[in-house]
Design a protein around this motif. Sequence first.
Motif, PDB file in Angstrom:
ATOM      1  N   PHE A   1      57.396  44.164  26.482  1.00  0.00           N
ATOM      2  CA  PHE A   1      56.169  43.330  27.104  1.00  0.00           C
ATOM      3  C   PHE A   1      56.508  41.689  26.805  1.00  0.00           C
ATOM      4  O   PHE A   1      55.680  41.158  27.387  1.00  0.00           O
ATOM      5  CB  PHE A   1      55.099  43.918  26.187  1.00  0.00           C
ATOM      6  CG  PHE A   1      54.340  45.020  26.968  1.00  0.00           C
ATOM      7  CD1 PHE A   1      55.273  45.835  27.840  1.00  0.00           C
ATOM      8  CD2 PHE A   1      52.983  45.397  26.820  1.00  0.00           C
ATOM      9  CE1 PHE A   1      54.546  47.028  28.424  1.00  0.00           C
ATOM     10  CE2 PHE A   1      52.341  46.374  27.421  1.00  0.00           C
ATOM     11  CZ  PHE A   1      53.183  47.250  28.330  1.00  0.00           C
ATOM     12  N   THR A   2      57.438  41.479  25.986  1.00  0.00           N
ATOM     13  CA  THR A   2      57.288  40.048  25.359  1.00  0.00           C
ATOM     14  C   THR A   2      58.703  39.450  25.827  1.00  0.00           C
ATOM     15  O   THR A   2      58.945  37.970  26.004  1.00  0.00           O
ATOM     16  CB  THR A   2      57.189  39.806  23.985  1.00  0.00           C
ATOM     17  OG1 THR A   2      58.228  40.538  23.253  1.00  0.00           O
ATOM     18  CG2 THR A   2      55.848  40.280  23.597  1.00  0.00           C
ATOM     19  N   GLY A   3      59.742  40.173  26.047  1.00  0.00           N
ATOM     20  CA  GLY A   3      61.206  39.454  26.465  1.00  0.00           C
ATOM     21  C   GLY A   3      61.782  39.073  24.995  1.00  0.00           C
ATOM     22  O   GLY A   3      62.875  38.197  25.040  1.00  0.00           O
ATOM     23  N   VAL A   4      61.410  39.346  24.118  1.00  0.00           N
ATOM     24  CA  VAL A   4      61.822  38.881  22.527  1.00  0.00           C
ATOM     25  C   VAL A   4      62.329  40.139  22.090  1.00  0.00           C
ATOM     26  O   VAL A   4      61.631  41.290  21.920  1.00  0.00           O
ATOM     27  CB  VAL A   4      60.544  38.292  21.675  1.00  0.00           C
ATOM     28  CG1 VAL A   4      61.333  37.675  20.293  1.00  0.00           C
ATOM     29  CG2 VAL A   4      59.885  37.069  22.636  1.00  0.00           C
ATOM     30  N   LEU A   5      63.439  39.828  21.319  1.00  0.00           N
ATOM     31  CA  LEU A   5      64.030  41.210  20.499  1.00  0.00           C
ATOM     32  C   LEU A   5      63.180  41.457  19.372  1.00  0.00           C
ATOM     33  O   LEU A   5      62.487  40.284  18.840  1.00  0.00           O
ATOM     34  CB  LEU A   5      65.552  40.655  20.062  1.00  0.00           C
ATOM     35  CG  LEU A   5      66.693  40.467  21.245  1.00  0.00           C
ATOM     36  CD1 LEU A   5      67.849  39.906  20.380  1.00  0.00           C
ATOM     37  CD2 LEU A   5      66.945  41.883  21.826  1.00  0.00           C
ATOM     38  N   PRO A   6      63.384  42.639  18.922  1.00  0.00           N
ATOM     39  CA  PRO A   6      62.507  43.434  18.040  1.00  0.00           C
ATOM     40  C   PRO A   6      62.477  42.375  16.453  1.00  0.00           C
ATOM     41  O   PRO A   6      61.593  42.262  15.778  1.00  0.00           O
ATOM     42  CB  PRO A   6      62.809  44.474  17.613  1.00  0.00           C
ATOM     43  CG  PRO A   6      63.140  45.097  18.940  1.00  0.00           C
ATOM     44  CD  PRO A   6      63.833  44.007  19.425  1.00  0.00           C
ATOM     45  N   ARG A   7      63.744  42.004  16.253  1.00  0.00           N
ATOM     46  CA  ARG A   7      64.070  41.371  14.903  1.00  0.00           C
ATOM     47  C   ARG A   7      63.054  39.927  14.870  1.00  0.00           C
ATOM     48  O   ARG A   7      62.679  39.534  13.810  1.00  0.00           O
ATOM     49  CB  ARG A   7      65.406  41.161  14.683  1.00  0.00           C
ATOM     50  CG  ARG A   7      65.637  40.510  13.335  1.00  0.00           C
ATOM     51  CD  ARG A   7      67.293  40.541  12.862  1.00  0.00           C
ATOM     52  NE  ARG A   7      67.777  41.853  13.142  1.00  0.00           N
ATOM     53  CZ  ARG A   7      68.065  42.712  11.938  1.00  0.00           C
ATOM     54  NH1 ARG A   7      67.327  42.274  10.962  1.00  0.00           N
ATOM     55  NH2 ARG A   7      68.504  43.733  12.010  1.00  0.00           N
ATOM     56  N   ALA A   8      63.413  39.380  16.005  1.00  0.00           N
ATOM     57  CA  ALA A   8      62.598  37.968  16.160  1.00  0.00           C
ATOM     58  C   ALA A   8      61.296  38.039  16.061  1.00  0.00           C
ATOM     59  O   ALA A   8      60.468  37.315  15.685  1.00  0.00           O
ATOM     60  CB  ALA A   8      63.032  37.198  17.537  1.00  0.00           C
ATOM     61  N   LEU A   9      60.530  39.489  16.572  1.00  0.00           N
ATOM     62  CA  LEU A   9      59.265  39.712  16.548  1.00  0.00           C
ATOM     63  C   LEU A   9      58.773  40.160  15.034  1.00  0.00           C
ATOM     64  O   LEU A   9      57.349  40.040  14.780  1.00  0.00           O
ATOM     65  CB  LEU A   9      58.715  40.537  17.589  1.00  0.00           C
ATOM     66  CG  LEU A   9      58.747  40.261  18.991  1.00  0.00           C
ATOM     67  CD1 LEU A   9      58.740  41.553  19.972  1.00  0.00           C
ATOM     68  CD2 LEU A   9      57.981  39.083  19.201  1.00  0.00           C
TER      69      LEU A   9
ATOM     70  N   LEU B   1      57.772  51.436  19.159  1.00  0.00           N
ATOM     71  CA  LEU B   1      57.126  50.387  18.948  1.00  0.00           C
ATOM     72  C   LEU B   1      57.995  49.008  19.520  1.00  0.00           C
ATOM     73  O   LEU B   1      57.460  48.170  19.990  1.00  0.00           O
ATOM     74  CB  LEU B   1      56.690  49.937  17.522  1.00  0.00           C
ATOM     75  CG  LEU B   1      56.029  48.908  16.968  1.00  0.00           C
ATOM     76  CD1 LEU B   1      54.864  48.501  17.666  1.00  0.00           C
ATOM     77  CD2 LEU B   1      55.644  48.926  15.346  1.00  0.00           C
ATOM     78  N   PRO B   2      59.126  49.066  18.871  1.00  0.00           N
ATOM     79  CA  PRO B   2      59.896  47.618  18.942  1.00  0.00           C
ATOM     80  C   PRO B   2      60.598  47.544  20.490  1.00  0.00           C
ATOM     81  O   PRO B   2      60.428  46.608  20.941  1.00  0.00           O
ATOM     82  CB  PRO B   2      60.954  48.156  17.893  1.00  0.00           C
ATOM     83  CG  PRO B   2      61.298  49.338  17.663  1.00  0.00           C
ATOM     84  CD  PRO B   2      59.782  49.736  17.753  1.00  0.00           C
ATOM     85  N   SER B   3      60.553  48.778  20.788  1.00  0.00           N
ATOM     86  CA  SER B   3      61.233  48.775  22.449  1.00  0.00           C
ATOM     87  C   SER B   3      60.225  48.145  23.415  1.00  0.00           C
ATOM     88  O   SER B   3      60.383  47.385  24.352  1.00  0.00           O
ATOM     89  CB  SER B   3      61.754  50.065  22.793  1.00  0.00           C
ATOM     90  OG  SER B   3      60.700  51.097  22.730  1.00  0.00           O
ATOM     91  N   HIS B   4      58.841  48.553  23.027  1.00  0.00           N
ATOM     92  CA  HIS B   4      57.896  48.237  24.101  1.00  0.00           C
ATOM     93  C   HIS B   4      57.407  46.770  23.702  1.00  0.00           C
ATOM     94  O   HIS B   4      57.035  46.092  24.434  1.00  0.00           O
ATOM     95  CB  HIS B   4      56.637  49.227  23.764  1.00  0.00           C
ATOM     96  CG  HIS B   4      56.795  50.353  24.472  1.00  0.00           C
ATOM     97  ND1 HIS B   4      57.616  51.224  24.175  1.00  0.00           N
ATOM     98  CD2 HIS B   4      55.963  51.003  25.794  1.00  0.00           C
ATOM     99  CE1 HIS B   4      57.310  52.375  25.060  1.00  0.00           C
ATOM    100  NE2 HIS B   4      56.549  52.117  25.829  1.00  0.00           N
ATOM    101  N   ALA B   5      57.441  46.481  22.436  1.00  0.00           N
ATOM    102  CA  ALA B   5      57.369  44.980  22.065  1.00  0.00           C
ATOM    103  C   ALA B   5      58.235  44.068  22.894  1.00  0.00           C
ATOM    104  O   ALA B   5      57.846  42.996  23.366  1.00  0.00           O
ATOM    105  CB  ALA B   5      57.265  44.722  20.606  1.00  0.00           C
ATOM    106  N   SER B   6      59.283  44.443  22.898  1.00  0.00           N
ATOM    107  CA  SER B   6      60.517  43.718  23.765  1.00  0.00           C
ATOM    108  C   SER B   6      60.297  43.587  25.331  1.00  0.00           C
ATOM    109  O   SER B   6      60.362  42.657  25.870  1.00  0.00           O
ATOM    110  CB  SER B   6      61.732  44.203  23.350  1.00  0.00           C
ATOM    111  OG  SER B   6      62.465  43.920  22.112  1.00  0.00           O
TER     112      SER B   6
END
Length: 218
Positions: free
Chosen positions: A62-70, A55-60
Amino acid sequence: MSSRPPNVLCVVLDTARADALEPYGAPAGSSPTVADLARRGSALPHVYSTASWTLPSHASMFTGVLPRALGLTQAPEQTPQSARTRLEAVSGRMLPQVLREAGYETRAVTANLWVSPLCGFDIGFERFHYIEPRHQLAMQATREDGPRQRLGWARAGLRSRDDDGAREALDVLRRWAGEPRTRPFFWFVNLIECHAPYLPPRPWNDLGAVDRLRAGED
């Protein structure tokens, strides 16, 4: 006159170890298709995920944002659905949305529960084909180890008859590839054949019955 933008195909082999692939140290013949792609293109030695799970790796990615910021180092409520609102909040940054607005055809096929419309990963995709992953769903539904669960995995390992969505994904991609198109495409694919429990179907394994039972037990 400007040239047409390139097509982009992004394939994730979920949980595959880098050192299991030839460009990254595996013995010759271990992954011939990946090795061929590397010879005809580029194999980058220093590319790292932003997280240790899907989940967090794909979120990053796709968005270019680190998981913690998301706010997505973990699913907020430990369910796939709870991640959706976090991705909707950054929908304008989602890669498929950006490419769609740039004129790309955007499609996805995934057999991963954590990269599915439930989580919000359909944002920006014109077409999203989700394949329910048998093994992953079974693991979610049977968190407590017991005789029934162990027997089920032993049976699956012994039979070695089915994959976890790869065959259906290939059929979908072949169908899409045969369609006429006027726009460049961005297609995303996530496959979880490598994911635990690793139960490779025949004829892609040469394990005897005892070792197939052990695979199911593992």
